[in-house]
Design a protein around this motif. Structure first.
Motif, PDB file in Angstrom:
ATOM      1  N   ARG A 103       0.829  -1.209   0.000  1.00 55.79           N
ATOM      2  CA  ARG A 103       0.000   0.000   0.000  1.00 55.79           C
ATOM      3  C   ARG A 103       0.863   1.258   0.000  1.00 55.79           C
ATOM      4  NH1 ARG A 103      -5.400  -0.799   1.635  1.00 55.79           N
ATOM      5  NH2 ARG A 103      -6.005  -2.820   0.759  1.00 55.79           N
ATOM      6  N   GLU A 104       2.018   1.179   0.648  1.00 51.17           N
ATOM      7  CA  GLU A 104       2.940   2.323   0.695  1.00 51.17           C
ATOM      8  C   GLU A 104       3.805   2.421  -0.560  1.00 51.17           C
ATOM      9  OE1 GLU A 104       5.020   1.076   4.128  1.00 51.17           O
ATOM     10  OE2 GLU A 104       3.483   1.745   5.557  1.00 51.17           O
ATOM     11  N   ARG A 105       3.657   1.446  -1.456  1.00 55.31           N
ATOM     12  CA  ARG A 105       4.447   1.339  -2.683  1.00 55.31           C
ATOM     13  C   ARG A 105       5.942   1.194  -2.381  1.00 55.31           C
ATOM     14  NH1 ARG A 105       1.536   2.526  -7.176  1.00 55.31           N
ATOM     15  NH2 ARG A 105       3.370   3.182  -8.367  1.00 55.31           N
ATOM     16  N   ASP A 106       6.224   0.594  -1.238  1.00 54.47           N
ATOM     17  CA  ASP A 106       7.596   0.255  -0.876  1.00 54.47           C
ATOM     18  C   ASP A 106       7.794  -1.214  -1.250  1.00 54.47           C
ATOM     19  OD1 ASP A 106      10.049  -0.257   0.245  1.00 54.47           O
ATOM     20  OD2 ASP A 106       9.656   0.874   2.083  1.00 54.47           O
ATOM     21  N   PHE A 107       8.003  -1.466  -2.522  1.00 58.65           N
ATOM     22  CA  PHE A 107       7.952  -2.823  -3.047  1.00 58.65           C
ATOM     23  C   PHE A 107       9.133  -3.673  -2.584  1.00 58.65           C
ATOM     24  CE2 PHE A 107       5.648  -0.233  -6.292  1.00 58.65           C
ATOM     25  CZ  PHE A 107       4.382  -0.704  -5.983  1.00 58.65           C
TER      26      PHE A 107
ATOM     27  N   LEU B 142       7.018  -8.061  -6.675  1.00 55.60           N
ATOM     28  CA  LEU B 142       7.895  -8.222  -7.838  1.00 55.60           C
ATOM     29  C   LEU B 142       7.378  -7.415  -9.026  1.00 55.60           C
ATOM     30  CD1 LEU B 142       8.618 -12.047  -7.586  1.00 55.60           C
ATOM     31  CD2 LEU B 142      10.318 -10.220  -7.386  1.00 55.60           C
ATOM     32  N   ARG B 143       6.064  -7.377  -9.170  1.00 57.80           N
ATOM     33  CA  ARG B 143       5.513  -6.573 -10.268  1.00 57.80           C
ATOM     34  C   ARG B 143       5.778  -5.093 -10.026  1.00 57.80           C
ATOM     35  NH1 ARG B 143      -0.379  -6.317 -13.345  1.00 57.80           N
ATOM     36  NH2 ARG B 143       0.627  -5.930 -15.329  1.00 57.80           N
ATOM     37  N   GLY B 144       5.624  -4.669  -8.780  1.00 59.32           N
ATOM     38  CA  GLY B 144       5.915  -3.277  -8.463  1.00 59.32           C
ATOM     39  C   GLY B 144       7.366  -2.915  -8.727  1.00 59.32           C
ATOM     40  N   LEU B 145       8.257  -3.896  -8.571  1.00 57.57           N
ATOM     41  CA  LEU B 145       9.677  -3.673  -8.834  1.00 57.57           C
ATOM     42  C   LEU B 145      10.034  -3.851 -10.313  1.00 57.57           C
ATOM     43  CD1 LEU B 145      11.087  -5.631  -5.752  1.00 57.57           C
ATOM     44  CD2 LEU B 145      11.223  -3.152  -6.100  1.00 57.57           C
ATOM     45  N   ASP B 146       9.029  -4.184 -11.123  1.00 60.65           N
ATOM     46  CA  ASP B 146       9.226  -4.409 -12.560  1.00 60.65           C
ATOM     47  C   ASP B 146      10.221  -5.547 -12.802  1.00 60.65           C
ATOM     48  OD1 ASP B 146       8.657  -3.956 -15.233  1.00 60.65           O
ATOM     49  OD2 ASP B 146      10.278  -2.509 -15.489  1.00 60.65           O
ATOM     50  N   ARG B 147      10.103  -6.586 -11.988  1.00 60.18           N
ATOM     51  CA  ARG B 147      10.987  -7.731 -12.135  1.00 60.18           C
ATOM     52  C   ARG B 147      10.422  -8.696 -13.181  1.00 60.18           C
ATOM     53  NH1 ARG B 147      13.787  -9.201  -7.158  1.00 60.18           N
ATOM     54  NH2 ARG B 147      13.632 -11.371  -7.873  1.00 60.18           N
ATOM     55  N   PRO B 148      11.257  -9.273 -14.032  1.00 62.66           N
ATOM     56  CA  PRO B 148      10.755 -10.155 -15.091  1.00 62.66           C
ATOM     57  C   PRO B 148      10.135 -11.451 -14.572  1.00 62.66           C
ATOM     58  CG  PRO B 148      13.160 -10.161 -15.035  1.00 62.66           C
ATOM     59  CD  PRO B 148      12.710  -9.051 -14.138  1.00 62.66           C
TER      60      PRO B 148
ATOM     61  N   LEU C 294      -2.681  -2.907  -9.687  1.00 62.05           N
ATOM     62  CA  LEU C 294      -1.294  -2.458  -9.610  1.00 62.05           C
ATOM     63  C   LEU C 294      -0.755  -2.141 -11.003  1.00 62.05           C
ATOM     64  CD1 LEU C 294       1.258  -1.931  -7.985  1.00 62.05           C
ATOM     65  CD2 LEU C 294       1.780  -4.384  -8.108  1.00 62.05           C
ATOM     66  N   GLY C 295      -1.102  -2.992 -11.958  1.00 59.77           N
ATOM     67  CA  GLY C 295      -0.664  -2.734 -13.326  1.00 59.77           C
ATOM     68  C   GLY C 295      -1.180  -1.395 -13.856  1.00 59.77           C
TER      69      GLY C 295
ATOM     70  N   GLY D 103       0.897   1.959 -15.067  1.00 56.65           N
ATOM     71  CA  GLY D 103       0.790   2.248 -16.489  1.00 56.65           C
ATOM     72  C   GLY D 103       1.038   1.064 -17.378  1.00 56.65           C
ATOM     73  N   GLU D 104       0.699  -0.172 -16.853  1.00 54.83           N
ATOM     74  CA  GLU D 104       0.911  -1.374 -17.615  1.00 54.83           C
ATOM     75  C   GLU D 104      -0.418  -1.982 -17.998  1.00 54.83           C
ATOM     76  OE1 GLU D 104       3.088  -3.903 -15.063  1.00 54.83           O
ATOM     77  OE2 GLU D 104       4.773  -2.514 -14.798  1.00 54.83           O
ATOM     78  N   SER D 105      -0.371  -3.027 -18.781  1.00 50.39           N
ATOM     79  CA  SER D 105      -1.576  -3.793 -19.127  1.00 50.39           C
ATOM     80  C   SER D 105      -1.874  -4.742 -17.993  1.00 50.39           C
ATOM     81  CB  SER D 105      -1.346  -4.585 -20.419  1.00 50.39           C
ATOM     82  OG  SER D 105      -0.286  -5.489 -20.253  1.00 50.39           O
ATOM     83  N   GLY D 106      -3.068  -5.345 -18.018  1.00 54.07           N
ATOM     84  CA  GLY D 106      -3.509  -6.186 -16.900  1.00 54.07           C
ATOM     85  C   GLY D 106      -2.773  -7.490 -16.796  1.00 54.07           C
ATOM     86  N   GLY D 107      -2.201  -8.030 -17.851  1.00 57.70           N
ATOM     87  CA  GLY D 107      -1.528  -9.325 -17.773  1.00 57.70           C
ATOM     88  C   GLY D 107      -0.074  -9.202 -18.106  1.00 57.70           C
TER      89      GLY D 107
END
Length: 343
Positions: free
Chosen positions: A257-261, A295-301, A333-334, A338-342
Motif C-alpha cells: 500500500r505504501e508502494r515500498d515494493f 515483484l511486479r511493483g519492482l518491474d521484475r521479469p 497495480l498494473g 501504467g501497464e496492461s492487466g496481464g
C-alpha cells in the motif's frame, strides 16, 4: 505471555496435558508428553490426543498428525466413539492446515456426525466452525456465515470463550469478503475482547491480525500497522510461528500500500519461509501472492512466473476467493504502473 511455572501435578498424565493445553502452555504440554517414561502411558489415546493438539498449535504438523492418527486408531479399536470424534476433528484441522481440503472436509463431517449421535454440543460447534472455514476458503461466504453463526450460538450457550473468540474472528473474515464493514468491525472487536479474556497469546495475535487486515482494507494503514506490530510481539512471546508468518504477510501488504515494493518483497518472502516451516499451505500461497505483487511493483521479469505459481497453489487448495482477489490486485497495480492487466 508464556507461563513458565511447573506443570500441574497429577497422577493422571492425560489430565496434566489437558490442563496445560487449556492454559495455552503448548510447549510445556509436549515436554510433559516426552517426559513420560512409560511407553504404554505415552501411547494412551487421551494422552496422544492432547499432545497432538499442543503440537498443532505449535505448528509441528508432522508430529501432530502422527499422534492424532495413532490416537484415532486406538479409539476405533476400543469402540470409543467420543475419542474417535475428537481425533477426527483434529485430523481435519491438520489436513486443512496442510492444504488437503477434501480430506479435511471428510474428517469434519465424520466428527460432526459422531457429535450429533453423541449429543456433544461443543464438538458440534467446533465442526460447524471448521466446515464454515472450508466454505469460506472455497468462495461460499453465505454458507460460511450460516455455519459460523450456528457455531457461535452454540459456543455462547456453552460459555466457551475460546470458541467464541475464534468464531467471531472467522465471522469478521467472512463479512470482510462481503464488504460488510460494520459487521466485520463488530465481529473482529468481539474476537479481540474474548481472546484477551482467555489470555492465550496465539489467540490474541490471531484476533489482532483480523482487526489489522480489516483496517487495511478500509485504508486505515496507521491502525493496521499498530495492530500488526502488537500481534508480532505477542506471537513471538507465545512462540507462535503461524502468527508470526501471518503478521509478516500483513506487513508485506502494508508495504504494498505504501508502494515500498522492496520491503514488501522481503516481508512476504520471510513470511512464506515461516509458513512453509509451519506446513501451512494456504498461508504460504498467500505470502507468495503478496511476493508476486511486490515483484511486479519492482518491474521484475519473474513477477508473472511467481504470480502463476501462487495461482496454481491457491487453485489446488480451492481458494477461489483468494485467486480472484490476487487477479484484481494484479490488474489494479498494473493500472497504477501504467501497464496492461496481464504479463
Amino acid at each position: 505471555m508464556s507461563d513458565r511455572s511447573p506443570p500441574p501435578s497429577s497422577d493422571d498424565p492425560a489430565r496434566t496435558l489437558r490442563v496445560l493445553v487449556a492454559g495455552g502452555r503448548f510447549r510445556d504440554a509436549l515436554e510433559a508428553h516426552r517426559a513420560l517414561d512409560d511407553d504404554a502411558t505415552r501411547a494412551r489415546g487421551e494422552v496422544q490426543l492432547h499432545a497432538a493438539t499442543a503440537a498443532t498449535r505449535l505448528g509441528d504438523l508432522d508430529l501432530a498428525g502422527s499422534l492424532a492418527a495413532s490416537a484415532e486408531e486406538g479409539f476405533r479399536a476400543r469402540g470409543d466413539a467420543d475419542g474417535r470424534m475428537r481425533a477426527a476433528n483434529l485430523l481435519g484441522a491438520i489436513a486443512f492446515e496442510r492444504g488437503r481440503v477434501d480430506d479435511a472436509e471428510r474428517c469434519f463431517e465424520d466428527a460432526r456426525r459422531l457429535a450429533h449421535g453423541l449429543g456433544d454440543q461443543l464438538l458440534g460447534a467446533r465442526t460447524a466452525n471448521n466446515l464454515a472455514s472450508v466454505a469460506h476458503l472455497r468462495g461460499d461466504p453465505e454458507r460460511a456465515l450460516s455455519l459460523y453463526r450456528a457455531a457461535l450460538l452454540q459456543y455462547q450457550r456453552l460459555g466457551d470463550r475460546r470458541g467464541t473468540a475464534e468464531t467471531h474472528h472467522n465471522l469478521g473474515l467472512a463479512f470482510r469478503v462481503l464488504a460488510k464493514w460494520r459487521e466485520a468491525d463488530a465481529a473482529t472487536a468481539e474476537a479481540l475482547r474474548h481472546a484477551e479474556l482467555v489470555g492465550e497469546g496465539s489467540l490474541i495475535a490471531l484476533a489482532l491480525l483480523g482487526r489489522a487486515e480489516l483496517h487495511l482494507d478500509q485504508g486505515e494503514q496507521a491502525l493496521a500497522a499498530s495492530e500488526v506490530a502488537r500481534a508480532e510481539r505477542i506471537a513471538a512471546d507465545a512462540h507462535d510461528e503461524y502468527g508470526r508468518a501471518e503478521a509478516g504477510r500483513l506487513r508485506a501488504l502494508l508495504h504494498l500500500r505504501e508502494r515500498d515494493f522492496g520491503r514488501a518483497l522481503a516481508a512476504a518472502e520471510a513470511a512464506a519461509e515461516l509458513a512453509v516451516a509451519h506446513q501451512s499451505a494456504l498461508l504460504a500461497a498467500e505470502c507468495q501472492a503478496a511476493a508476486a505483487l511486490a515483484l511486479r511493483g519492482l518491474d521484475r521479469p519473474d513477477a508473472g512466473q511467481r504470480r502463476d505459481a501462487a495461482v496454481r497453489a491457491l487453485e489446488g487448495l480451492g481458494a477461489t476467493a483468494v485467486v480472484e482477489r490476487l487477479q484484481r490486485d494484479w490488474e489494479s497495480l498494473g493500472a497504477t504502473l501504467g501497464e496492461s492487466g496481464g504479463t
